[in-house]
Design a protein around this motif. Sequence first.
Motif, short mmCIF file in Angstrom:
data_model
loop_
_atom_site.label_atom_id
_atom_site.label_comp_id
_atom_site.label_asym_id
_atom_site.label_seq_id
_atom_site.Cartn_x
_atom_site.Cartn_y
_atom_site.Cartn_z
N THR A 55 -4.88 1.48 -13.95
CA THR A 55 -4.10 2.25 -12.98
C THR A 55 -4.08 1.56 -11.62
OG1 THR A 55 -4.73 4.30 -14.12
CG2 THR A 55 -3.87 4.50 -11.88
N THR A 56 -5.25 1.11 -11.15
CA THR A 56 -5.32 0.47 -9.85
C THR A 56 -4.59 -0.86 -9.86
OG1 THR A 56 -7.50 1.47 -9.54
CG2 THR A 56 -6.89 -0.27 -8.03
N GLY A 57 -4.77 -1.64 -10.91
CA GLY A 57 -4.11 -2.94 -10.99
C GLY A 57 -2.60 -2.83 -10.98
N LEU A 58 -2.06 -1.98 -11.86
CA LEU A 58 -0.60 -1.83 -11.93
C LEU A 58 -0.06 -1.15 -10.68
CD1 LEU A 58 -0.12 -0.78 -15.68
CD2 LEU A 58 0.23 -3.03 -14.63
N GLY A 59 -0.81 -0.17 -10.16
CA GLY A 59 -0.36 0.52 -8.95
C GLY A 59 -0.31 -0.43 -7.76
N GLN A 60 -1.33 -1.27 -7.61
CA GLN A 60 -1.34 -2.23 -6.50
C GLN A 60 -0.20 -3.22 -6.63
OE1 GLN A 60 -2.77 -5.77 -6.86
NE2 GLN A 60 -1.84 -6.09 -4.85
N VAL A 61 0.04 -3.72 -7.84
CA VAL A 61 1.13 -4.67 -8.06
C VAL A 61 2.48 -4.02 -7.71
CG1 VAL A 61 2.42 -5.91 -9.84
CG2 VAL A 61 -0.07 -6.08 -9.75
N ALA A 62 2.67 -2.79 -8.17
CA ALA A 62 3.95 -2.11 -7.94
C ALA A 62 4.19 -1.84 -6.46
CB ALA A 62 3.98 -0.79 -8.73
N PHE A 63 3.22 -1.23 -5.79
CA PHE A 63 3.41 -0.88 -4.38
C PHE A 63 3.50 -2.13 -3.50
CE2 PHE A 63 1.70 3.28 -5.75
CZ PHE A 63 2.68 4.09 -5.19
N THR A 64 2.69 -3.14 -3.78
CA THR A 64 2.74 -4.37 -3.00
C THR A 64 4.10 -5.05 -3.16
OG1 THR A 64 0.36 -4.70 -3.21
CG2 THR A 64 1.66 -6.61 -2.59
N SER A 65 4.63 -5.06 -4.37
CA SER A 65 5.93 -5.68 -4.61
C SER A 65 7.04 -4.95 -3.85
CB SER A 65 6.24 -5.68 -6.12
OG SER A 65 5.28 -6.41 -6.83
N ILE A 66 7.03 -3.62 -3.93
CA ILE A 66 8.09 -2.84 -3.28
C ILE A 66 8.03 -2.99 -1.76
CG2 ILE A 66 8.94 -0.50 -2.87
CD1 ILE A 66 7.93 0.19 -5.73
N ILE A 67 6.83 -2.79 -1.21
CA ILE A 67 6.70 -2.88 0.26
C ILE A 67 6.92 -4.31 0.72
CG2 ILE A 67 5.13 -2.53 2.20
CD1 ILE A 67 3.75 -0.36 0.52
N GLY A 68 6.42 -5.29 -0.04
CA GLY A 68 6.63 -6.69 0.32
C GLY A 68 8.09 -7.07 0.31
N PHE A 69 8.84 -6.54 -0.65
CA PHE A 69 10.28 -6.81 -0.71
C PHE A 69 10.99 -6.24 0.52
CE2 PHE A 69 14.56 -5.49 -2.15
CZ PHE A 69 15.08 -6.74 -2.48
N MET A 70 10.64 -5.03 0.90
CA MET A 70 11.28 -4.42 2.07
C MET A 70 10.89 -5.17 3.35
SD MET A 70 11.25 -0.31 1.29
CE MET A 70 9.47 -0.18 1.26
N LEU A 71 9.65 -5.64 3.42
CA LEU A 71 9.24 -6.43 4.58
C LEU A 71 10.02 -7.74 4.67
CD1 LEU A 71 5.33 -6.16 4.83
CD2 LEU A 71 7.00 -5.54 6.57
N GLY A 72 10.23 -8.36 3.51
CA GLY A 72 11.01 -9.60 3.48
C GLY A 72 12.42 -9.39 4.01
N LEU A 73 13.05 -8.31 3.57
CA LEU A 73 14.39 -8.01 4.07
C LEU A 73 14.38 -7.73 5.57
CD1 LEU A 73 15.72 -5.68 1.20
CD2 LEU A 73 16.25 -8.10 1.57
N ALA A 74 13.35 -7.02 6.04
CA ALA A 74 13.25 -6.70 7.47
C ALA A 74 13.04 -7.96 8.31
CB ALA A 74 12.10 -5.73 7.70
N LEU A 75 12.42 -9.00 7.70
CA LEU A 75 12.20 -10.25 8.42
C LEU A 75 13.41 -11.18 8.38
CD1 LEU A 75 8.53 -10.99 7.26
CD2 LEU A 75 9.27 -10.39 9.58
N GLY A 76 14.50 -10.71 7.74
CA GLY A 76 15.72 -11.50 7.71
C GLY A 76 15.86 -12.40 6.51
N LEU A 77 14.99 -12.27 5.51
CA LEU A 77 15.11 -13.08 4.31
C LEU A 77 16.17 -12.49 3.38
CD1 LEU A 77 11.29 -13.56 3.54
CD2 LEU A 77 12.78 -15.05 4.90
N ASP A 78 16.79 -13.34 2.58
CA ASP A 78 17.78 -12.83 1.63
C ASP A 78 17.07 -12.15 0.46
OD1 ASP A 78 17.42 -14.79 -0.70
OD2 ASP A 78 17.82 -16.17 0.98
#
Length: 571
Positions: free
Chosen positions: A92-115
Motif C-alpha cells: 500500500t505504501t509503495g504503490l501509494g507513494q509512487v502514485a502520489f509522487t507521479s501525479i504531484i511531480g507531473f503537475m509541478l513539472g507543468l507549473a515549472l514550464g516543462l512540456d
Amino acid sequence: MLEIVSVSVFYEVAALLVLAAAVGLVGVLLRQPLIVSFIAVGILAGPSLLDIARSDAQINLLAELGIAVLLFLVGLKLDVKLVRTLGPVALTTGLGQVAFTSIIGFMLGLALGLDMVTSLYVAVALTFSSTIIIVKLLSDKREIDSLHGRVALGFLIVQDLVVVLAMLVMSGIGAGAQSEGSALADIALVFGYGLLMLLAVAVFIRFIADRLVERLARAPELLMCFAIGWAALLAATGDYLGFSKELGGLLAGVSLASTQFREAMAARLAPLRDFLLLFFFIALGASLDLSLLGQQIPAALTLSLFVLIGNPLIVLVIMGAMGYRKRTGFLAGLTVAQISEFSLIFAAVGVSLGHIGAETLGLVTLVGLITISLSTYMITYSHHLYAWLEPFLGPFERRNTSREVVGQSDHVEKRYDIILFGLGRYGSAITERLLQHDCSVLGVDFNPAVVREWQQEGLDIAYGDATDPELVASLPLAGVKWVVSGIPEHQTGVTHEDARLALVDALRSAGFTGRVAIAAHRGSDADRFAAGGADLILQPFRDAADQAAQLLLSDEAKGLSSREGDRAEAG
C-alpha cells in the motif's frame, strides 16, 4: 601523473582507493557521512574534474557485486513470517507513494514550464528511491531490523518492481516495432519468471539449503566462496530474467536465512560488502555530468524540496491512515527523500529515444545530487529531526495505532522489578538469570522478530525503540527498581548518537526515580555514562574476566588445600 594512472586498470583502481581514503579521512574529521565522501570521490574522479575513473566496465562490475552482497546480507536476516505480516503496508505504501509522487511531480513539472512529455519523465524519475543507499544507511545505523526499517525495505522492493515495469515499457517503446499487446506479454513473462524463481528458491530452502551449507561449513573459506557465488548467481539470474539484480540478491539471502550458519556468513561478508560498495558510490558520482547542470538550478531546487519534504509526508500520511504511529511513519518516510540512480538511467533512456533533451537529464542529475546528499544527513539525524518536529506531527497519527501494539497493552497494568532494553545475546542472558531468581522482568526490543520469539516463549516483552521518549514514558515504570540497557555499542556516522544515553534522558524526563544500569564494552565509556546519569556500568568482558579469575583462584586454592591435606596424612 594522470597519464600514468591511465596506463593500467590496476593503477586506476589504486588511485581511486587512495583518493577515497584521503577524502574519507577528511569527511570523518569533519564528521560527514562516508556515503557523501565516496560520492564526492566519484565526482572528483569523474570526467567533469580529474577524469581518473575511465574503466567503467571494471568499476561497474565491482559495484554490481557490492549490490549483490549487500542485498544478500539483508535477505539473510529477513524473517519470512514478518514479511507476510508487513506485506500489506509495504504494498500500500509503495504503490501509494509512487502514485502520489507521479501525479504531484507531473503537475509541478507543468507549473515549472516543462512540456507534458518532459513533465511525465521527470515525474516518473522522482518516484524512484535508492534501495542501495537506504539499505546501507539503515544497516550502518542497525535499524534495518527495526519496524520502520522493515517497512521501508518492503516498499523499496515494491518500487523496484515499478522500476522493472517502467524499464520494460521504455524498452518496448524503444523497439518501435512492438505492439501494445507484445509489451504486455513481456511484462506478464517477467512476472511468470519471477514466480518460477520464487518456487525454485522455496524448493532449495526446503530440500537443499541446510544439508548443503552444513557440508560447506566444514571449510569456512569454501562457505564464504559459496555465499558470494550464490548471491552473484541469483542476482545475475534476476537481471537476466528481466527483474533487478537487487531482487535476485535479496532472494539469495532469503534462501539461506533459515540455516544455522547465517550469522557466520553475515559477519564475514560485511567488510567485503563495504569495500565493494565503495565502487558503487564512485560509479554513481562519476556518472554525474556537471556540464549538463546549466540553468537548471531554480527548477532543481523546487523539485528537490518536493522530494525531500513531499515524499516523506506522503508515506507519513499513508502509514498514519493504516494505524501506524507517527514516529514509525516519519522514520520510514525519510527513506524516500531522495531519487535513485535508476532515475538518471530512466532520463538517459528518454534522451536516447529523443523524447526529452539533454537539459532534462541535467535537471534530474542535479535533483539526484541534491536529494541523495541531503537525505543522507536526514536519515543519519532521523531521531533528532523527529524530536524537533514531533509537536507538529500529531495530525498524522490516529488514536488507535493498532498496527504497532505488540503486546504492550498487556503490560501496562503489571508491576515489574526490572525493565531491560536490548534482548541480544548479552541482554537475553541477563534476563534468563534474573527470571531464575524470581525477578519480574519486562523486556523491550525494537526487532519485531525478537519480540515474537520471546512472546512464543511466554515471556513479557514490548516492542519499542530506546530512543523513543513516548515509548519510554508509556512503560510501567512505577515500582521498577532497575532499568537495564543491554543495547550494543554502535556509531551512526555523522551524529554518533548513543542510544544508551538517549534512554537515560528519556527515563529522567518520564519521572523515573529508580536506578539505571548500562552495558559498556569499553572501559573508556564508564565515566561518560556515569556523567550521563547511569548508576551502574556493566562491562561484560571485564566482569566475565573477573569472575573467571575468581573461579580459577578458588579452584587453585581448593587444589592446594587438598594436596597439603594428602601430604599431612602421608606424613
